[in-house]
Scaffold this active site. Structure first.
Site, PDB file in Angstrom:
ATOM      1  N   THR A  55      -5.582  -8.682   6.038  1.00  0.00           N
ATOM      2  CA  THR A  55      -6.659  -9.100   6.929  1.00  0.00           C
ATOM      3  C   THR A  55      -7.977  -8.628   6.302  1.00  0.00           C
ATOM      4  OG1 THR A  55      -6.572  -7.041   8.175  1.00  0.00           O
ATOM      5  CG2 THR A  55      -5.219  -8.870   8.991  1.00  0.00           C
ATOM      6  N   LEU A 111      -9.619  -3.295   5.174  1.00  0.00           N
ATOM      7  CA  LEU A 111      -8.918  -2.742   4.006  1.00  0.00           C
ATOM      8  C   LEU A 111      -7.602  -2.060   4.403  1.00  0.00           C
ATOM      9  CD1 LEU A 111      -9.054  -2.003   0.923  1.00  0.00           C
ATOM     10  CD2 LEU A 111     -10.078   0.160   1.664  1.00  0.00           C
ATOM     11  N   ASP A 112      -6.532  -2.368   3.683  1.00  0.00           N
ATOM     12  CA  ASP A 112      -5.217  -1.757   3.899  1.00  0.00           C
ATOM     13  C   ASP A 112      -4.818  -1.776   5.372  1.00  0.00           C
ATOM     14  OD1 ASP A 112      -5.011  -1.236   1.181  1.00  0.00           O
ATOM     15  OD2 ASP A 112      -6.022   0.685   1.378  1.00  0.00           O
ATOM     16  N   HIS A 120       0.861  -1.182   0.000  1.00  0.00           N
ATOM     17  CA  HIS A 120       0.000   0.000   0.000  1.00  0.00           C
ATOM     18  C   HIS A 120       0.901   1.236   0.000  1.00  0.00           C
ATOM     19  CE1 HIS A 120      -3.511   2.430   0.644  1.00  0.00           C
ATOM     20  NE2 HIS A 120      -2.880   3.051   1.618  1.00  0.00           N
TER      21      HIS A 120
HETATM   22  C1  GRF Z   1       1.429   0.810  -6.420  1.00  0.00           C
HETATM   23  O1  GRF Z   1       1.690   2.132  -6.062  1.00  0.00           O
HETATM   24  C2  GRF Z   1       0.875   0.042  -5.260  1.00  0.00           C
HETATM   25  O2  GRF Z   1       1.395   0.440  -4.037  1.00  0.00           O
HETATM   26  C3  GRF Z   1      -0.592   0.407  -5.325  1.00  0.00           C
HETATM   27  O3  GRF Z   1      -0.893   0.445  -6.686  1.00  0.00           O
HETATM   28  C4  GRF Z   1       0.291   0.722  -7.436  1.00  0.00           C
HETATM   29  C5  GRF Z   1       0.471  -0.419  -8.387  1.00  0.00           C
HETATM   30  O4  GRF Z   1       1.513  -0.229  -9.279  1.00  0.00           O
HETATM   31  N1  GRF Z   1      -1.379  -0.521  -4.550  1.00  0.00           N
HETATM   32  P1  GRF Z   1       2.022  -1.428 -10.179  1.00  0.00           P
HETATM   33  O5  GRF Z   1       0.811  -2.026 -10.880  1.00  0.00           O
HETATM   34  O6  GRF Z   1       2.709  -2.419  -9.313  1.00  0.00           O
HETATM   35  O7  GRF Z   1       2.946  -0.793 -11.177  1.00  0.00           O
END
Ligand code: GRF
Length: 207
Positions: free
Chosen positions: A141, A144-145, A109
């Protein structure tokens, strides 16, 4: 040899970083499938070029979230994964799904959790006047996040930063910490007790 299944929704740059580190560093693991919830997810091409099985479970084909979760779990479990990796997977998953993969599903995240769960994290960090931003890899879990934190990376928020410039600097760090976390998992270096993750050899869980 541990079996890894990676879920993506789009670009898949974190998936790419994990595949590349896995091969280059000779992990005791293999990415056995990349599954997307969108047929146009750009990352699917990279996976296919690298001989990885690609699967699409299009969420639009399912009437309910539960039906989608069930189909997705079936597609994942067909590949008998030791670890499921959410890498830019943009669907909210149900509590039963999270429970089914408890202790063996990771997410990344783009914020220093527990700050800023949800979307537009970089804009929210800038608007809040944060001096540090970053990314978090955590076990998934039902919330979310949220979930036991494996590793975090911090970057400074620079004067004049906007959503795009900050996101780009954070993404660079994501490509370092996500492979690290997955490597620790497949090498059995992670200990999870009472919601806290520690590294068996005391490695620094931040960057
Ligand atoms: C990343 O910034 C990730 O943290 C977020 O969505 C973005 C995905 O980028 N959940 P990618 O598809 O891995 O290039």
């Amino acid at each position: 040899m541990k079996r890894i299944v990676i879920l993506i929704s789009g670009r898949g740059s974190n998936m790419r970083a994990i595949v590349q580190h896995c091969v280059a560093e000779g992990w005791p693991a293999r990415v056995v499938a990349v599954i997307a919830n969108r047929p146009d997810a750009a990352g699917l091409a990279f996976a296919a070029e690298h001989g990885i099985v690609t699967v699409v479970v299009d969420h639009k084909a399912y009437a309910t979230r539960d039906a989608f979760d069930t189909a997705l779990a079936a597609a994942i479990d067909m590949h008998r994964p030791d670890l499921v990796v959410l890498a830019g997977f943009m669907r909210i998953l149900g509590a039963d799904f999270a429970r089914h993969y408890e202790g063996r599903m990771l997410n990344i995240h783009p914020s220093l959790l527990p700050a800023f769960p949800g979307l537009r994290t970089h804009r929210r960090a800038i608007e809040a006047g944060c001096k540090l931003a970053g990314a978090t890899v955590h076990f998934v879990t039902a919330e979310l996040d949220h979930g036991p934190i494996v590793v975090q990376a911090a970057v400074t928020v620079l004067p004049g930063d906007n959503e795009e410039t900050l996101a780009a600097r954070v993404l660079e760090r994501e490509h370092a910490i996500y492979p690290l976390a997955v490597r620790w998992f497949v090498e059995d270096r992670l200990r999870l007790a009472h919601g806290i993750v520690t590294h068996a050899d005391g490695a620094a869980q931040w960057l």
